[in-house]
Design an enzyme around this catalytic site. Sequence first.
Site, short mmCIF file in Angstrom:
data_model
loop_
_atom_site.label_atom_id
_atom_site.label_comp_id
_atom_site.label_asym_id
_atom_site.label_seq_id
_atom_site.Cartn_x
_atom_site.Cartn_y
_atom_site.Cartn_z
N LYS A 19 26.38 -3.18 61.24
CA LYS A 19 27.73 -3.21 60.75
C LYS A 19 27.32 -4.40 59.81
CE LYS A 19 30.80 -2.27 64.63
NZ LYS A 19 31.07 -3.02 65.53
N ASP B 237 13.96 2.42 63.19
CA ASP B 237 14.33 3.74 63.21
C ASP B 237 15.60 3.83 62.42
OD1 ASP B 237 15.67 2.81 65.22
OD2 ASP B 237 15.46 4.07 66.79
N ASP C 220 16.71 -5.14 66.41
CA ASP C 220 17.93 -4.83 66.56
C ASP C 220 18.49 -4.65 65.09
OD1 ASP C 220 18.34 -5.18 69.43
OD2 ASP C 220 18.01 -7.24 68.90
N GLU D 257 3.72 -10.35 69.53
CA GLU D 257 4.89 -9.48 69.32
C GLU D 257 6.11 -10.12 69.44
OE1 GLU D 257 4.25 -5.77 71.50
OE2 GLU D 257 6.37 -5.23 70.99
N PHE E 234 11.81 7.34 74.08
CA PHE E 234 12.81 7.32 73.10
C PHE E 234 12.64 7.83 71.67
CE2 PHE E 234 15.14 4.71 69.89
CZ PHE E 234 16.52 4.69 70.33
N GLU F 280 10.15 -12.84 74.14
CA GLU F 280 11.31 -12.12 74.27
C GLU F 280 12.59 -12.69 74.94
OE1 GLU F 280 14.14 -9.59 74.30
OE2 GLU F 280 12.59 -8.39 73.81
C1 LIG Z 1 16.03 -2.97 69.60
S1 LIG Z 1 15.05 -3.93 71.02
C2 LIG Z 1 13.24 -3.10 70.71
C3 LIG Z 1 12.40 -3.61 72.00
C4 LIG Z 1 10.85 -3.01 71.59
N1 LIG Z 1 10.19 -3.85 70.57
C5 LIG Z 1 10.89 -1.61 71.47
O1 LIG Z 1 10.29 -1.24 70.37
O2 LIG Z 1 11.38 -1.13 72.41
C6 LIG Z 1 14.87 -5.59 70.19
C7 LIG Z 1 14.54 -6.74 71.05
O3 LIG Z 1 14.35 -7.80 70.51
C8 LIG Z 1 14.84 -8.76 71.24
N2 LIG Z 1 15.10 -9.81 70.19
C9 LIG Z 1 16.01 -9.91 69.33
N3 LIG Z 1 15.93 -11.18 68.62
C10 LIG Z 1 14.89 -11.96 69.48
C11 LIG Z 1 14.75 -13.09 69.02
N4 LIG Z 1 15.15 -13.98 68.17
N5 LIG Z 1 13.81 -13.75 69.92
C12 LIG Z 1 12.94 -12.88 71.00
N6 LIG Z 1 13.51 -11.70 71.04
C13 LIG Z 1 14.31 -11.13 70.31
C14 LIG Z 1 15.97 -8.13 71.98
O4 LIG Z 1 16.17 -9.08 73.12
C15 LIG Z 1 15.42 -6.72 72.33
O5 LIG Z 1 14.87 -6.75 73.52
#
Ligand SMILES: C[S@@+](CC[C@H](N)C(=O)[O-])C[C@H]1O[C@@H](n2cnc3c(N)ncnc32)[C@H](O)[C@@H]1O
Length: 229
Positions: free
Chosen positions: A140, A172, A136, A61, A209, A86
Amino acid sequence: MSESTTEKIIEPRRQVYVRRRGRMTKGQERALETLREAYCVDAAKVRLADLFDNDNDLGLEIGFGMGHATAHWAALRPDMNLLGIEVYEPGIGALLLSLEEQSLANVRVIEGDARVLLEEWVPEGALAQINLFFPDPWPKKRHASRRIVQHDTVELYASRLRPGGTLRIATDWEPYAQWILECVDANPNLQNMAGGYAERAEERPVTNFEARGIRLGHGVWDFCYERRG
Ligand SMILES: C[S@@+](CC[C@H](N)C(=O)[O-])C[C@H]1O[C@@H](n2cnc3c(N)ncnc32)[C@H](O)[C@@H]1O
């Protein structure tokens, strides 16, 4: 560790996505202090093949956030080994707490940039499944290149899946959903198993959420691809 094992370790060189600290609860802080050793892995010191002492299928994951889906997946599939990557420390602490509370022994956690680890540490064809839930969206236009779903990253994900392996994605954010569909469908090594948007994966629990979003009429788009043989 044997000499041949040492030779095969690839030390991830760069961290593209900067480690994110954040406000932590006492429980998360304690988990990071006391449980890191049990669950977290230093990719510079260990090979992927040596993470577990069985040959079960390996699922990854990427960006597990607070780790809700990871813990849910681990409980649902005790027959699989899972790896979570993460960069967000409070989230890592939260997942460690869940793993301890639920006595889940089939998960290892890596603190680092998923892209770098996949490129430099995960061998081709090593994974049975990759889950990428709510990456994420970088809404933008000028930030779109930061998205973790790009043609080159999708090729990377495809190469790390074994033939028949599954790539699951959910978002989403509708413009991102459209981009994901276009971008992943264009990859010749991945087949869209739903022909379009997919049903929610069993291993993706509905978080508070998301439940709130659904009540407000917001959409969630799921994807399911299979690595061609
Ligand atoms: C919008 S959050 C979604 C978290 C989770 N998957 C959820 O569904 O609630 C995106 C997550 O991806 C992590 N993330 C983004 N780019 C990453 C990367 N290159 N390597 C590891 N984690 C990453 C961020 O730190 C963040 O916690």
